[in-house]
Design a protein around this motif. Structure first.
Motif, PDB file in Angstrom:
ATOM      1  N   TRP A  79      -0.019  13.573  24.228  1.00  0.00           N
ATOM      2  CA  TRP A  79       1.063  12.745  23.676  1.00  0.00           C
ATOM      3  C   TRP A  79       2.415  13.337  24.044  1.00  0.00           C
ATOM      4  CZ3 TRP A  79       0.684   9.287  18.913  1.00  0.00           C
ATOM      5  CH2 TRP A  79       1.940   8.778  18.556  1.00  0.00           C
ATOM      6  N   ASN A  80       2.616  14.586  23.614  1.00  0.00           N
ATOM      7  CA  ASN A  80       3.924  15.225  23.713  1.00  0.00           C
ATOM      8  C   ASN A  80       4.140  15.827  25.106  1.00  0.00           C
ATOM      9  OD1 ASN A  80       6.345  16.342  23.070  1.00  0.00           O
ATOM     10  ND2 ASN A  80       5.557  17.749  21.529  1.00  0.00           N
ATOM     11  N   MET A  81       4.898  15.114  25.936  1.00  0.00           N
ATOM     12  CA  MET A  81       5.184  15.614  27.284  1.00  0.00           C
ATOM     13  C   MET A  81       6.634  15.296  27.625  1.00  0.00           C
ATOM     14  SD  MET A  81       1.790  14.354  29.340  1.00  0.00           S
ATOM     15  CE  MET A  81       1.850  12.686  28.704  1.00  0.00           C
ATOM     16  N   PRO A  82       7.254  16.131  28.472  1.00  0.00           N
ATOM     17  CA  PRO A  82       8.617  15.797  28.912  1.00  0.00           C
ATOM     18  C   PRO A  82       8.546  14.558  29.796  1.00  0.00           C
ATOM     19  CG  PRO A  82       7.760  17.633  30.185  1.00  0.00           C
ATOM     20  CD  PRO A  82       6.748  17.347  29.121  1.00  0.00           C
ATOM     21  N   GLY A  83       9.666  13.952  30.067  1.00  0.00           N
ATOM     22  CA  GLY A  83       9.633  12.723  30.854  1.00  0.00           C
ATOM     23  C   GLY A  83       9.038  11.612  30.017  1.00  0.00           C
ATOM     24  N   MET A  84       7.989  10.972  30.514  1.00  0.00           N
ATOM     25  CA  MET A  84       7.371   9.904  29.732  1.00  0.00           C
ATOM     26  C   MET A  84       6.238  10.470  28.876  1.00  0.00           C
ATOM     27  SD  MET A  84       5.328   6.485  30.914  1.00  0.00           S
ATOM     28  CE  MET A  84       6.552   5.522  31.749  1.00  0.00           C
ATOM     29  N   THR A  85       6.265  10.165  27.568  1.00  0.00           N
ATOM     30  CA  THR A  85       5.231  10.681  26.666  1.00  0.00           C
ATOM     31  C   THR A  85       3.940   9.880  26.833  1.00  0.00           C
ATOM     32  OG1 THR A  85       5.888   9.173  24.924  1.00  0.00           O
ATOM     33  CG2 THR A  85       6.950  11.340  24.936  1.00  0.00           C
ATOM     34  N   GLY A  86       2.875  10.413  26.214  1.00  0.00           N
ATOM     35  CA  GLY A  86       1.576   9.759  26.302  1.00  0.00           C
ATOM     36  C   GLY A  86       1.552   8.401  25.633  1.00  0.00           C
ATOM     37  N   ILE A  87       2.272   8.277  24.503  1.00  0.00           N
ATOM     38  CA  ILE A  87       2.259   6.993  23.787  1.00  0.00           C
ATOM     39  C   ILE A  87       2.990   5.932  24.615  1.00  0.00           C
ATOM     40  CG2 ILE A  87       4.331   7.501  22.369  1.00  0.00           C
ATOM     41  CD1 ILE A  87       1.259   5.730  20.957  1.00  0.00           C
ATOM     42  N   ASP A  88       4.075   6.341  25.294  1.00  0.00           N
ATOM     43  CA  ASP A  88       4.794   5.402  26.158  1.00  0.00           C
ATOM     44  C   ASP A  88       3.949   5.038  27.382  1.00  0.00           C
ATOM     45  OD1 ASP A  88       6.919   5.276  24.464  1.00  0.00           O
ATOM     46  OD2 ASP A  88       8.099   6.812  25.495  1.00  0.00           O
ATOM     47  N   LEU A  89       3.205   6.023  27.886  1.00  0.00           N
ATOM     48  CA  LEU A  89       2.309   5.759  29.014  1.00  0.00           C
ATOM     49  C   LEU A  89       1.239   4.745  28.601  1.00  0.00           C
ATOM     50  CD1 LEU A  89       1.247   6.398  31.876  1.00  0.00           C
ATOM     51  CD2 LEU A  89      -0.060   8.283  30.885  1.00  0.00           C
ATOM     52  N   LEU A  90       0.690   4.947  27.388  1.00  0.00           N
ATOM     53  CA  LEU A  90      -0.324   4.030  26.870  1.00  0.00           C
ATOM     54  C   LEU A  90       0.234   2.604  26.787  1.00  0.00           C
ATOM     55  CD1 LEU A  90      -3.007   3.322  25.398  1.00  0.00           C
ATOM     56  CD2 LEU A  90      -1.950   4.159  23.294  1.00  0.00           C
ATOM     57  N   ARG A  91       1.471   2.499  26.262  1.00  0.00           N
ATOM     58  CA  ARG A  91       2.092   1.169  26.144  1.00  0.00           C
ATOM     59  C   ARG A  91       2.313   0.545  27.513  1.00  0.00           C
ATOM     60  NH1 ARG A  91       5.525   3.612  21.825  1.00  0.00           N
ATOM     61  NH2 ARG A  91       4.460   3.085  19.875  1.00  0.00           N
ATOM     62  N   ALA A  92       2.752   1.407  28.476  1.00  0.00           N
ATOM     63  CA  ALA A  92       2.992   0.906  29.834  1.00  0.00           C
ATOM     64  C   ALA A  92       1.687   0.409  30.466  1.00  0.00           C
ATOM     65  CB  ALA A  92       3.622   1.996  30.693  1.00  0.00           C
ATOM     66  N   VAL A  93       0.598   1.143  30.196  1.00  0.00           N
ATOM     67  CA  VAL A  93      -0.712   0.754  30.731  1.00  0.00           C
ATOM     68  C   VAL A  93      -1.150  -0.594  30.147  1.00  0.00           C
ATOM     69  CG1 VAL A  93      -3.175   1.323  30.601  1.00  0.00           C
ATOM     70  CG2 VAL A  93      -1.537   3.057  31.340  1.00  0.00           C
ATOM     71  N   ARG A  94      -0.983  -0.720  28.834  1.00  0.00           N
ATOM     72  CA  ARG A  94      -1.399  -1.969  28.171  1.00  0.00           C
ATOM     73  C   ARG A  94      -0.530  -3.156  28.579  1.00  0.00           C
ATOM     74  NH1 ARG A  94      -5.497  -0.025  27.960  1.00  0.00           N
ATOM     75  NH2 ARG A  94      -6.479   1.079  26.218  1.00  0.00           N
ATOM     76  N   ALA A  95       0.716  -2.854  29.026  1.00  0.00           N
ATOM     77  CA  ALA A  95       1.628  -3.939  29.415  1.00  0.00           C
ATOM     78  C   ALA A  95       1.419  -4.347  30.869  1.00  0.00           C
ATOM     79  CB  ALA A  95       3.080  -3.497  29.197  1.00  0.00           C
ATOM     80  N   ASP A  96       0.660  -3.521  31.617  1.00  0.00           N
ATOM     81  CA  ASP A  96       0.446  -3.787  33.039  1.00  0.00           C
ATOM     82  C   ASP A  96      -0.783  -4.675  33.207  1.00  0.00           C
ATOM     83  OD1 ASP A  96      -0.612  -3.416  35.777  1.00  0.00           O
ATOM     84  OD2 ASP A  96       1.045  -1.979  35.965  1.00  0.00           O
ATOM     85  N   GLU A  97      -0.585  -5.796  33.861  1.00  0.00           N
ATOM     86  CA  GLU A  97      -1.647  -6.803  33.988  1.00  0.00           C
ATOM     87  C   GLU A  97      -2.938  -6.207  34.560  1.00  0.00           C
ATOM     88  OE1 GLU A  97      -3.273 -10.064  32.998  1.00  0.00           O
ATOM     89  OE2 GLU A  97      -1.153  -9.652  32.496  1.00  0.00           O
ATOM     90  N   ARG A  98      -2.808  -5.343  35.579  1.00  0.00           N
ATOM     91  CA  ARG A  98      -4.001  -4.800  36.235  1.00  0.00           C
ATOM     92  C   ARG A  98      -4.613  -3.613  35.503  1.00  0.00           C
ATOM     93  NH1 ARG A  98      -2.305  -3.086  41.695  1.00  0.00           N
ATOM     94  NH2 ARG A  98      -0.400  -2.750  40.509  1.00  0.00           N
ATOM     95  N   LEU A  99      -3.822  -2.973  34.649  1.00  0.00           N
ATOM     96  CA  LEU A  99      -4.304  -1.752  33.991  1.00  0.00           C
ATOM     97  C   LEU A  99      -4.686  -1.964  32.536  1.00  0.00           C
ATOM     98  CD1 LEU A  99      -1.639   0.829  35.274  1.00  0.00           C
ATOM     99  CD2 LEU A  99      -3.964   0.533  36.129  1.00  0.00           C
ATOM    100  N   LYS A 100      -4.360  -3.149  32.007  1.00  0.00           N
ATOM    101  CA  LYS A 100      -4.397  -3.299  30.549  1.00  0.00           C
ATOM    102  C   LYS A 100      -5.763  -3.028  29.910  1.00  0.00           C
ATOM    103  CE  LYS A 100      -4.839  -8.303  30.491  1.00  0.00           C
ATOM    104  NZ  LYS A 100      -4.146  -9.566  30.246  1.00  0.00           N
ATOM    105  N   SER A 101      -6.846  -3.164  30.684  1.00  0.00           N
ATOM    106  CA  SER A 101      -8.158  -2.913  30.068  1.00  0.00           C
ATOM    107  C   SER A 101      -8.702  -1.518  30.374  1.00  0.00           C
ATOM    108  CB  SER A 101      -9.156  -3.980  30.513  1.00  0.00           C
ATOM    109  OG  SER A 101      -9.231  -3.981  31.918  1.00  0.00           O
ATOM    110  N   LEU A 102      -7.869  -0.656  30.976  1.00  0.00           N
ATOM    111  CA  LEU A 102      -8.275   0.718  31.277  1.00  0.00           C
ATOM    112  C   LEU A 102      -8.539   1.494  29.981  1.00  0.00           C
ATOM    113  CD1 LEU A 102      -8.356   3.003  33.595  1.00  0.00           C
ATOM    114  CD2 LEU A 102      -6.042   3.533  32.840  1.00  0.00           C
TER     115      LEU A 102
END
Lengths: 262, 124
Positions: B53-76
């Protein structure tokens, strides 16, 4: 501190005295005396203010001396204890990382040895079972005897290698002693810095009082709240077992998630 | 099975990588925060994401949200392995669509359990 209290007491008693005098003078229409009273009041307040600012300045100076920063030196920043503490904590990070990597290197070296021994033992066991069932002829037995001999040699060699790896893993934990000492020193410094800062804040609050400055506590609090952003992450929580807003382990996490329908 | 491990500490990435290898997952890649992980996910065909979760730059929770918002990645499938232990945060991760949540320090057994559970659900 005692001096502070006495000067505050003086301010308050003078305020009370002079307030009565001021009302008196005004009621009797003696404006000249009223102006004089106001002037005296101002003087007491100013004197107090100057005194407190003076004390604050001295205290600030002492605090700087306590932090052992040579403010006139060329290397003021490098000389500070905080900077030194930063270096020390970086050293802890480096030491722990090195130890973790060393340990993992050794584990990665050990794992194939153990797997190799276990694989060969399994294979020999099968062949041995066939021999016990008298399914092996003389040639086969000679072959098996050679394999057993080489396996015993390998066990001897690999187990002493493993034992030396285990010893090295043990030694890789020696960082704990060194990092523990460093962290204790930095903790002591932080405590000292905090108590010096608290003293300064108290001094400053006396100045505020004489100057009649009021801080908007709600705004300060709101600002502090704003700086906290849960999505940034907070790192490991302390005293998790005593807090309700924090899980104390994987079991708690699983319970919480299953309560959410996971 | 191609797995991406995202953590800012190389030692933690190495631990997770070793544990995954023991579980039979040998095809792993690493990234040190969400900013480097997201393009890797978008261009490589990853089947599973393990993130801190806690990382510099983009955090894990933001990465998770970005993944879920990406049409091709959302079911990863995404497993969070983190020291973040506040109830609110776990709820936040669940709402963002995490598939599993492991708090550090963790054991090999727990990691295996959560991964098994995720794939059971994905395949079932």
């Amino acid at each position: 501190m005692e001096q502070n209290e006495s000067s505050q007491g003086e301010l308050e008693s003078t305020l009370k005295d002079h307030a009565n005098k001021l009302v008196d003078s005004l009621e009797h229409g003696n404006f000249a005396e009223a102006i004089q009273v106001i002037y005296e009041l101002n003087q007491v307040r100013d004197r107090g203010l100057y005194q407190e600012v003076g004390k604050l300045t001295r205290e600030l100076h002492n605090a700087i001396v306590n932090f052992q920063i040579d403010i006139h030196g060329k290397h003021a920043q490098e000389m500070s204890q905080i900077n030194d503490a930063t270096h020390r904590l970086n050293y802890v990070v480096e030491m722990t990382e090195k130890a973790a990597n060393r340990t993992m290197d050794l584990v990665e070296l050990s794992a194939p040895l153990v797997n190799g021994l276990s694989d060969e033992a399994l294979q020999l066991r099968e062949e041995w079972a066939r021999f016990m069932r008298r399914e092996i002829n003389a040639d086969g037995f000679r072959d098996l005897a050679k394999k057993v001999d080489s396996f015993l040699g390998r066990v001897d060699q690999d187990s002493s290698q493993l034992s030396s790896y285990l010893n090295d893993i043990l030694l890789a934990q020696d960082f704990q002693d060194l990092t523990g000492q460093v962290i204790k020193r930095v903790t002591a410094l932080v405590t000292e810095v905090e108590s010096n800062l608290v003293k300064l804040v108290m001094m400053a609050s006396h100045v505020d009082r004489f100057a009649g400055i009021e801080h908007d506590q709600a705004e300060i609090k709101a600002e502090a709240e704003q700086q906290k952003d849960s999505s940034r992450g907070e790192g490991p929580q302390m005293h998790a077992d005593k807090r309700d807003d924090v899980v104390s382990g994987q079991v708690d996490v699983d319970d919480l998630l299953s309560s959410l329908g996971f | 099975m191609k797995i991406l491990i995202v953590d800012d500490f190389s030692t933690m990435r190495r631990i997770i990588k070793n544990l995954l290898r023991d579980l039979g997952f040998t095809n792993t890649s690493e990234a040190d925060d969400g900013t480097t992980a997201l393009p890797m996910l978008q261009s490589g065909s990853f089947d599973f994401l393990v993130t801190d979760w806690n990382m510099p730059g983009m955090t894990g929770i933001d990465l998770l949200r970005a993944v879920r918002a990406d049409e091709r990645l959302k079911s990863l499938p995404v497993l969070m392995v983190t020291a973040e232990a506040k109830r609110d945060q776990i709820i936040e991760a669940a709402q963002a669509g995490v598939n599993g949540y492991v708090v550090k320090p963790f054991t090999a057994q727990v990691l295996k359990e959560k991964i098994d559970k995720i794939f059971e659900r994905v395949n079932g």
